[in-house]
Design an enzyme around this catalytic site. Structure first.
Site, PDB file in Angstrom:
ATOM      1  N   TYR A  29      -3.465 -10.810  10.069  1.00  0.00           N
ATOM      2  CA  TYR A  29      -4.341 -10.417   9.933  1.00  0.00           C
ATOM      3  C   TYR A  29      -5.785 -11.037  10.442  1.00  0.00           C
ATOM      4  O   TYR A  29      -6.657 -10.350   9.816  1.00  0.00           O
ATOM      5  CB  TYR A  29      -4.345 -10.840   8.291  1.00  0.00           C
ATOM      6  CG  TYR A  29      -3.370 -10.162   7.410  1.00  0.00           C
ATOM      7  CD1 TYR A  29      -3.796  -9.560   6.363  1.00  0.00           C
ATOM      8  CD2 TYR A  29      -1.963 -10.396   7.855  1.00  0.00           C
ATOM      9  CE1 TYR A  29      -2.447  -9.015   5.642  1.00  0.00           C
ATOM     10  CE2 TYR A  29      -0.584 -10.043   6.907  1.00  0.00           C
ATOM     11  CZ  TYR A  29      -0.986  -9.293   5.797  1.00  0.00           C
ATOM     12  OH  TYR A  29       0.118  -8.812   5.048  1.00  0.00           O
TER      13      TYR A  29
ATOM     14  N   GLU B 128       0.681  -1.513   0.211  1.00  0.00           N
ATOM     15  CA  GLU B 128      -0.304   0.351  -0.044  1.00  0.00           C
ATOM     16  C   GLU B 128       1.033   1.491   0.383  1.00  0.00           C
ATOM     17  O   GLU B 128       0.692   2.252   0.870  1.00  0.00           O
ATOM     18  CB  GLU B 128      -1.105   0.135   1.032  1.00  0.00           C
ATOM     19  CG  GLU B 128      -0.203   0.311   2.300  1.00  0.00           C
ATOM     20  CD  GLU B 128       0.129  -1.290   3.232  1.00  0.00           C
ATOM     21  OE1 GLU B 128       0.601  -2.075   2.250  1.00  0.00           O
ATOM     22  OE2 GLU B 128       0.470  -1.092   4.633  1.00  0.00           O
TER      23      GLU B 128
ATOM     24  N   ASP C 214      10.048  -9.704   9.880  1.00  0.00           N
ATOM     25  CA  ASP C 214       9.891 -10.827   8.707  1.00  0.00           C
ATOM     26  C   ASP C 214       9.673 -12.244   8.983  1.00  0.00           C
ATOM     27  O   ASP C 214       9.217 -12.270   8.172  1.00  0.00           O
ATOM     28  CB  ASP C 214      10.922 -10.369   8.000  1.00  0.00           C
ATOM     29  CG  ASP C 214      11.109  -8.798   6.901  1.00  0.00           C
ATOM     30  OD1 ASP C 214       9.974  -8.780   5.944  1.00  0.00           O
ATOM     31  OD2 ASP C 214      11.570  -8.645   6.146  1.00  0.00           O
TER      32      ASP C 214
ATOM     33  N   HIS D 291      -7.987  -4.603  -0.502  1.00  0.00           N
ATOM     34  CA  HIS D 291      -7.375  -4.412   0.555  1.00  0.00           C
ATOM     35  C   HIS D 291      -6.098  -3.188   0.489  1.00  0.00           C
ATOM     36  O   HIS D 291      -6.180  -2.797   1.187  1.00  0.00           O
ATOM     37  CB  HIS D 291      -6.374  -6.029   0.576  1.00  0.00           C
ATOM     38  CG  HIS D 291      -5.982  -5.617   1.812  1.00  0.00           C
ATOM     39  ND1 HIS D 291      -5.459  -6.294   3.082  1.00  0.00           N
ATOM     40  CD2 HIS D 291      -4.142  -5.749   2.299  1.00  0.00           C
ATOM     41  CE1 HIS D 291      -4.860  -6.183   3.890  1.00  0.00           C
ATOM     42  NE2 HIS D 291      -3.338  -6.079   3.275  1.00  0.00           N
ATOM     43  N   GLU D 292      -5.418  -3.135  -0.396  1.00  0.00           N
ATOM     44  CA  GLU D 292      -4.580  -1.971  -0.314  1.00  0.00           C
ATOM     45  C   GLU D 292      -5.084  -0.677  -0.447  1.00  0.00           C
ATOM     46  O   GLU D 292      -4.266  -0.069  -0.219  1.00  0.00           O
ATOM     47  CB  GLU D 292      -3.482  -2.566  -1.391  1.00  0.00           C
ATOM     48  CG  GLU D 292      -3.054  -3.487  -1.805  1.00  0.00           C
ATOM     49  CD  GLU D 292      -2.011  -4.343  -0.798  1.00  0.00           C
ATOM     50  OE1 GLU D 292      -1.825  -3.094  -0.005  1.00  0.00           O
ATOM     51  OE2 GLU D 292      -2.060  -5.255  -0.070  1.00  0.00           O
TER      52      GLU D 292
ATOM     53  N   GLU E  34      -3.240  -4.128   9.702  1.00  0.00           N
ATOM     54  CA  GLU E  34      -2.952  -4.965   8.275  1.00  0.00           C
ATOM     55  C   GLU E  34      -5.081  -5.424   9.411  1.00  0.00           C
ATOM     56  O   GLU E  34      -5.500  -6.307   8.431  1.00  0.00           O
ATOM     57  CB  GLU E  34      -2.572  -7.146   8.413  1.00  0.00           C
ATOM     58  CG  GLU E  34      -1.569  -5.951   7.869  1.00  0.00           C
ATOM     59  CD  GLU E  34      -1.326  -5.455   6.432  1.00  0.00           C
ATOM     60  OE1 GLU E  34      -2.699  -5.827   6.113  1.00  0.00           O
ATOM     61  OE2 GLU E  34      -0.667  -4.852   5.691  1.00  0.00           O
TER      62      GLU E  34
ATOM     63  N   HIS F 287      -5.629   0.453   3.372  1.00  0.00           N
ATOM     64  CA  HIS F 287      -4.860   0.643   4.086  1.00  0.00           C
ATOM     65  C   HIS F 287      -4.509   2.186   3.851  1.00  0.00           C
ATOM     66  O   HIS F 287      -4.203   2.863   5.103  1.00  0.00           O
ATOM     67  CB  HIS F 287      -3.606   0.175   2.638  1.00  0.00           C
ATOM     68  CG  HIS F 287      -3.099  -1.293   4.181  1.00  0.00           C
ATOM     69  ND1 HIS F 287      -3.193  -1.064   5.262  1.00  0.00           N
ATOM     70  CD2 HIS F 287      -2.788  -2.500   3.815  1.00  0.00           C
ATOM     71  CE1 HIS F 287      -2.930  -2.632   5.437  1.00  0.00           C
ATOM     72  NE2 HIS F 287      -2.444  -3.347   4.720  1.00  0.00           N
TER      73      HIS F 287
HETATM   74  N1  BES Z   1       1.221  -4.360   3.875  1.00  0.00           N
HETATM   75  C1  BES Z   1       1.237  -5.764   3.156  1.00  0.00           C
HETATM   76  C2  BES Z   1       2.108  -6.321   3.243  1.00  0.00           C
HETATM   77  C3  BES Z   1       3.313  -6.189   3.618  1.00  0.00           C
HETATM   78  C4  BES Z   1       3.893  -6.330   5.081  1.00  0.00           C
HETATM   79  C5  BES Z   1       3.990  -5.886   3.311  1.00  0.00           C
HETATM   80  C6  BES Z   1       4.052  -6.709   6.125  1.00  0.00           C
HETATM   81  C7  BES Z   1       5.399  -6.554   4.681  1.00  0.00           C
HETATM   82  C8  BES Z   1       5.896  -6.007   5.230  1.00  0.00           C
HETATM   83  C9  BES Z   1      -0.087  -5.886   1.616  1.00  0.00           C
HETATM   84  O1  BES Z   1      -0.872  -4.548   2.576  1.00  0.00           O
HETATM   85  C10 BES Z   1      -0.458  -6.919   1.980  1.00  0.00           C
HETATM   86  O2  BES Z   1      -1.273  -6.811   3.389  1.00  0.00           O
HETATM   87  N2  BES Z   1      -0.249  -7.796   1.425  1.00  0.00           N
HETATM   88  C11 BES Z   1      -1.264  -9.192   0.847  1.00  0.00           C
HETATM   89  C12 BES Z   1      -2.068  -9.041   0.318  1.00  0.00           C
HETATM   90  C13 BES Z   1      -3.663  -9.033   1.105  1.00  0.00           C
HETATM   91  C14 BES Z   1      -4.792  -8.969  -0.125  1.00  0.00           C
HETATM   92  C15 BES Z   1      -3.518  -9.265   2.449  1.00  0.00           C
HETATM   93  C16 BES Z   1       0.198 -10.309   0.568  1.00  0.00           C
HETATM   94  O3  BES Z   1       0.773  -9.508  -0.175  1.00  0.00           O
HETATM   95  O4  BES Z   1      -0.810 -11.199   0.205  1.00  0.00           O
HETATM   96 ZN    ZN Z   2      -2.418  -5.074   3.987  1.00  0.00          ZN
END
Ligand code: BES
Ligand code: ZN
Length: 643
Positions: free
Chosen positions: A395, A282, A387, A306-307, A329, A310
């Site tokens: 989530y 996002e 990470d 989703h994005e 999340e 955010h």
């Molecule tokens: N902000 C996240 C991606 C993220 C989180 C990157 C933590 C690095 C560290 C993004 O909004 C996200 O949640 N992406 C999901 C997709 C979503 C539809 C659940 C993904 O990449 O799977």
């Molecule tokens: Zn997210």
């Protein structure tokens, strides 16, 4: 719960950046981003005598304070947190005053924030490509910053490059809808791009992408002030436009109806090359998305809901630090599913919870040996890598907690006014779980009184925040209308296990009325039942074209099913196909860089055939993103602690 962010070495509680001005130049030949970052900083404590920044493998060449050169010291590298950069400040600074600190630097080849792609790794294969991924703590590898989401900054930037530059901000010049690369020779002439981000954002939303990209605006929506559009390589522009142009505006308009007005002015999408490690990210004004969303049937566009959500939860109200990541999340997923209900009805909302529940249990099981990461609120220790704790837990546990609160308090009519008040109270700030909960109680004591407080007191807060194990504190009930057909088909396959292949009567048209997500639920249901014989799995794969579909979400579920248990005949049969698919040796030449796909596939292949997994990884590793490389190395037991 400590209030200090455990992932930063900066002294952000003594002095904090409020604005950063970047002056960058992108060098594709050397694969280096170089230039300077000038921080306008607010002094928060009398007599602070240094500004400490986070850096990650940056080469620092100078520092200035208020325009004069200053002493600095770049400390030894911590494996996760990087090197603290201490810049000396004049004596006697008083709280409330402002100083400007400039750091000159360049990135190095160990940079975890940037991936430099060779032209062969792009769609057009003519120009190289650069993109960043700063969340959670990689912004420090892009620039010296106080890399904590507790610090919110506006920013401006001037970037010189031979390829078009996109940033997580509003384009100032040249105009986005003007001639590509300001009419200059793409790949040859340097053009200076200027951007401005007037809304304060956390450092993890800093972002850059640079490549042969083009813009196509989406139509203006009713009388809205915000604008939306799409960036992609020219070869993908048409397909991507088709996939997203119908829905993006509707999603944001629906979110505004539930929440508050969209306040970033621009919401663009950028379709990245296949190495992008997430489904979506996002970045402010510009969500990055994986090209695997382009299925040609719009089944995966929910990622855009989703994005874009955010923009309120995460980019608007920001978690104070890693422990409270679920506030970003969990709230986003809760609201994403509410938007689904508004647009497509209650069955769509329930269905999304059902899909989420499977992902949650998988990840909870995966953390059986590290139950701290099964908690919604994780007490990250100083220097621990967020990470490593990344999973579906924040989530889906998070979304379920908020859904549970909605139901407990009496449904949407009494809950939505609270949601708006939550946003209006905290937008622009960074908060902890405790601040969130205090506000919730405060709202309902003012708007409902003792009866609502009694309901809130009935919530098992400790269970939700700190509970471990595989169960939620409450058994949740979801609308199963859309899942039922998928469950029924799975039951028929389950019942067919002892019938010889010649006599089973499945037809390709069994899936005729299923959308992509129902196929996923069907396959996930089968995963919960005893494994089918290899003959049936082969038939399943070919009849429904599951082992050739270009929908990566479906393909992933099929291989997860086929490779379990790892000793089965079916696992032996499908292991090679799965490993070829994930690295693009399947004739497509396209890797699955999204970690949601590559990590489970490599893990599953590793369980079936260790040598195949290690050989395939060794041969293809360089094509993957630095973050994916590090995590898959760990998943396959190859990571050596160097610190
Ligand atoms: N902000 C996240 C991606 C993220 C989180 C990157 C933590 C690095 C560290 C993004 O909004 C996200 O949640 N992406 C999901 C997709 C979503 C539809 C659940 C993904 O990449 O799977
Ligand atoms: Zn997210």
């Amino acid at each position: 719960m400590a209030d200090r962010d455990p992932t930063t070495q900066s002294n952000y509680q003594q002095i904090a950046s409020v604005h950063i001005d970047f002056d960058w130049s992108v060098d594709f030949t050397a694969q280096v981003l170089s230039g300077s970052a000038t921080h306008r900083m607010k002094v928060l404590a009398d007599d602070v005598n240094e500004a400490v920044f986070d850096t990650g493998d940056l080469q620092v060449s100078g520092a200035e304070v208020n325009g004069s050169s200053a002493n600095y010291d770049l400390k030894a590298k911590h494996e996760v947190m990087g090197s603290a950069l201490h810049v000396s400040l004049p004596k006697g600074l008083k709280s409330g005053t402002t100083v400007n600190v400039t750091v000159s630097y360049k990135t190095t080849k160990d940079c975890t924030a940037l991936q430099w792609l060779a032209k062969e790794q792009t769609q057009g294969k003519q120009f190289p490509y650069l993109f960043s991924q700063c969340q959670p703590i990689h912004a420090r590898a892009l620039a010296p910053v106080q890399d904590s989401p507790s610090v919110k900054i506006t920013y401006s930037a001037k970037v010189s490059s031979v390829l078009p530059v996109l940033l997580s901000a509003i384009r100032v010049s040249p105009p986005a809808d003007g001639p590509a690369h300001d009419g200059k020779a793409i790949g040859q002439d340097a053009v200076v791009y200027t951007y401005n981000q007037p809304v304060p954002i956390p450092s993890y939303l800093l972002a850059i992408a640079c490549g042969n990209v083009r813009y196509r605006p989406f139509a203006q929506f009713e009388d809205k002030q915000w604008r939306t559009g799409l960036w992609a390589e020219p070869e993908l522009l048409e397909a991507a436009f088709w996939e997203f142009s119908e829905d993006t505006n509707r999603f944001i308009a629906a979110a505004e109806q539930l929440l508050t007005p969209y306040k970033f002015g621009v919401y663009d999408l950028l379709v990245l090359p296949p190495a992008f490690p997430y489904g979506g990210m996002e970045n402010a004004c510009l969500s990055f998305v994986t090209p695997t969303l382009l299925t040609g049937d719009r089944t995966l566009v929910d990622v855009v809901i989703h994005e874009s959500i955010h923009s309120w939860f995460g980019n608007g109200i920001t978690h104070a630090h890693a422990a409270h990541f679920w506030l970003n999340e969990g709230w986003t997923v809760y609201t994403e599913r509410l938007v689904l209900q508004i647009l497509y009805g209650p069955a769509a909302r329930g269905f999304s919870y059902i899909i989420g529940a499977k992902g949650l249990v998988d990840d909870l099981e995966g953390f059986a040996h590290n139950p701290r990461y099964q908690q919604l609120v994780v007490d990250y220790q100083p220097g621990e890598d967020p990470d490593d704790g990344y999973s579906r837990v924040p989530y889906d546990k998070g979304a379920n907690l908020i859904f549970h609160l909605e139901q407990t308090l009496g449904g949407l009519d009494v809950f939505l006014p609270y949601v708006k008040d939550y946003i209006n109270t905290f937008i622009g700030k960074s908060i902890t779980t405790e601040q969130w909960k205090d506000h919730l109680y405060e709202f309902y004591s003012k708007n409902g009184g003792p009866e609502k407080i009694k309901l809130l007191d009935s919530v098992d807060w400790d269970g939700w925040f700190y509970g471990q194990g595989l169960e939620l504190p409450v058994k949740m009930k979801y609308d199963e209308t859309l899942a039922q057909a998928a469950y029924d088909l799975a039951a028929r396959w389950d019942a067919s296990r002892s019938t010889a292949l010649e006599s089973i009567t499945f037809k390709k048209s069994d899936l005729a009325d299923f959308n992509g997500n129902q196929i996923i639920v069907f396959l996930e249901r089968l995963q919960t039942l005893p494994a089918l014989p290899v003959s049936h799995l082969k038939h399943l794969g070919s009849l429904y074209e599951l082992s050739s579909t270009s929908n990566a979400e479906v393909r992933l579920r099929f291989y997860e099913l086929a490779l379990t248990p790892p000793t089965s005949e079916a696992a032996k049969h499908f292991v090679e196909e799965a490993s070829k698919w994930v690295v693009g040796d399947d004739g497509t030449g396209v890797i699955k860089g999204r970690m949601k796909f590559c990590r489970p596939i490599f893990k599953a292949v590793h369980k079936v055939d260790e040598k195949l997994a290690l050989d395939t990884w060794a041969k293809n590793k360089e094509a993957y993103h630095p973050i994916a490389r590090r995590l898959i190395d760990k998943d396959l037991g190859l990571y050596e602690e160097t610190a």
